[in-house]
Enzyme design. Structure first.
Site, PDB file in Angstrom:
ATOM      1  N   ASP A 176      12.777 -24.516 -62.905  1.00 46.46           N
ATOM      2  CA  ASP A 176      11.522 -24.935 -63.522  1.00 46.46           C
ATOM      3  C   ASP A 176      10.624 -25.560 -62.457  1.00 46.46           C
ATOM      4  OD1 ASP A 176       9.590 -25.500 -65.429  1.00 46.46           O
ATOM      5  OD2 ASP A 176      10.486 -27.437 -65.953  1.00 46.46           O
ATOM      6  N   SER A 203      14.292 -33.041 -62.746  1.00 46.07           N
ATOM      7  CA  SER A 203      15.267 -32.944 -63.835  1.00 46.07           C
ATOM      8  C   SER A 203      16.477 -33.811 -63.489  1.00 46.07           C
ATOM      9  CB  SER A 203      15.654 -31.475 -64.065  1.00 46.07           C
ATOM     10  OG  SER A 203      16.585 -31.353 -65.120  1.00 46.07           O
ATOM     11  N   HIS A 256      12.665 -33.671 -67.242  1.00 45.30           N
ATOM     12  CA  HIS A 256      13.432 -33.112 -68.354  1.00 45.30           C
ATOM     13  C   HIS A 256      14.214 -34.242 -69.015  1.00 45.30           C
ATOM     14  CE1 HIS A 256      13.549 -28.901 -66.241  1.00 45.30           C
ATOM     15  NE2 HIS A 256      12.347 -29.239 -66.665  1.00 45.30           N
TER      16      HIS A 256
END
Length: 377
Positions: A319, A196, A223
């Site tokens: 995540d 991310s 992301h």
């Protein structure tokens, strides 16, 4: 002492809005604003802010030029704001190349479920990069357009084609100090990487070091907004020996090809080893992230089991932890980027603290470690 923030934007409305959000967090303080890149360069030198938020499109001097000037003379963590357009995506990637650490869409409510979440998102992004001066880089040279010349594209295409030919010459895969690493002896059929915040730079560092004959497919989950992933995949493809593409529904996985999950969707694997394909689905509104590392990792565990080499790189949140847990239960290998080399030590910390990752690696050596593990070094 509060973190000092300089807000840079040519819109008085946006300057006021961003300043109000930042000042509502007690650990942050907007010390001044600037209306263009030239003013930002001057105030960065004079005021020595801890963080700068920077628009891209401004008069007098644009945000990308300002980032280069600031990084060359008074390096400071910079959070970019950009439009959710293809051109905005390309400009944002240019800003990251120039040394900015992170970015948000200018309409950051578009990636949040409500106003409170949007406020928290901006505050967290500023806080997360505030202490990351160790990651500040000298600016990259301005990128010409198009990103890759026709000759370079032809050369890469020929090299990729040669790698799939029985007569293709195997390129050199020598890496420095590779003897420090020892291959586990496991056999792999898939590499999976999730990341991310800080991921675009991290992925570029890793993927550009992989040879054209990398032995199996790579799935990438970053992301990123929907309009950004195509531009990011295109940029990586122009820089790497391996092929990099934005994943499409029905893509058959091929060795030496990296598939970037499209923003705003979920990427899953279907089929069986040797004949696996990608499924790109909406995934519903219940998921916090689209794309979500957990979703892709979980489906990889079901299809490939212990034949997955997986990594969690820099990023905010957790995540990837549950997907990595599923991979570990299936016997797969999970590595995490170490804290020192992360822009944000969130996602890697989550898998490390849970005892899921088996190795914590500095970013600069992840590609080297991969090559040793898959037998190319």
């Amino acid at each position: 002492m509060a973190i000092k923030v300089l807000v840079v934007d040519d819109s008085s409305f946006f300057r006021r809005r961003v300043s109000e959000i930042i000042n509502s967090e007690s650990r942050l303080e907007v010390i001044d604003v600037a209306v263009n890149g030239k003013e930002a360069v001057e105030k960065a030198a004079r005021l020595k802010p801890d963080v700068i938020t920077m628009d891209i499109e401004m008069p007098v001097m644009d945000g990308i030029s300002a980032v280069r000037e600031i990084m060359a003379n008074n390096p400071v963590p910079i959070l970019m704001f950009s439009s959710l357009t293809h051109d905005g995506a390309k400009a944002t990637l240019d800003a990251l190349d120039a040394g900015a650490l992170d970015f948000l869409p200018k309409k950051f409510e578009d990636i949040a479920r409500n106003r409170d979440e949007a406020v928290t998102l901006l505050q967290q992004r500023v806080l997360s990069i505030a202490s990351k001066k160790m990651f500040l880089r000298r600016p990259a040279a301005p990128r010409p357009a198009p990103t890759t010349s026709i000759a370079a594209s032809s050369s890469l295409s020929q090299e990729r084609a040669a790698a799939t030919s029985p007569l293709g010459n195997r390129p050199s895969t020598a890496v420095s100090a590779a003897t420090r690493f020892k291959a586990s002896g496991k056999k792999y059929q898939l590499t999976a990487i999730g990341t991310s915040t800080g991921g675009p730079v991290a992925l570029q560092k890793i993927l550009t070091k992989l040879p054209v004959n990398y032995p199996h497919p790579i799935v990438l989950i970053q992301h990123m907004p929907a309009t950004f992933t195509a531009a990011f995949a295109s940029r990586l493809n122009s820089l790497c020996k391996i092929e990099v593409k934005e994943a499409e529904d029905g893509d058959m996985l091929r060795p030496g090809v990296a598939y970037l999950a499209p923003g705003g969707k979920q990427m899953m694997l279907d089929g069986r080893p040797g004949a696996a394909r990608l499924r790109i689905i909406d995934g519903g509104d219940r998921m916090n992230y689209k794309p979500c590392v957990d979703v892709t990792f979980g489906s990889a565990a079901k299809i490939f089991g212990d034949k997955v080499l997986s990594m969690i790189l820099t990023g905010m949140g957790a995540d990837g932890r549950e997907g990595a847990r599923m991979l570990k239960q299936a016997g797969a290998t999970i590595w995490a980027q170490d804290e020192e080399s992360c822009v944000v030590y969130g996602m890697p910390q989550a898998v490390a603290k849970a005892g899921i990752s088996t190795e914590d690696l500095p970013l600069e050596r992840i590609a080297e470690r991969m090559l040793v593990e898959v037998g190319l070094a």
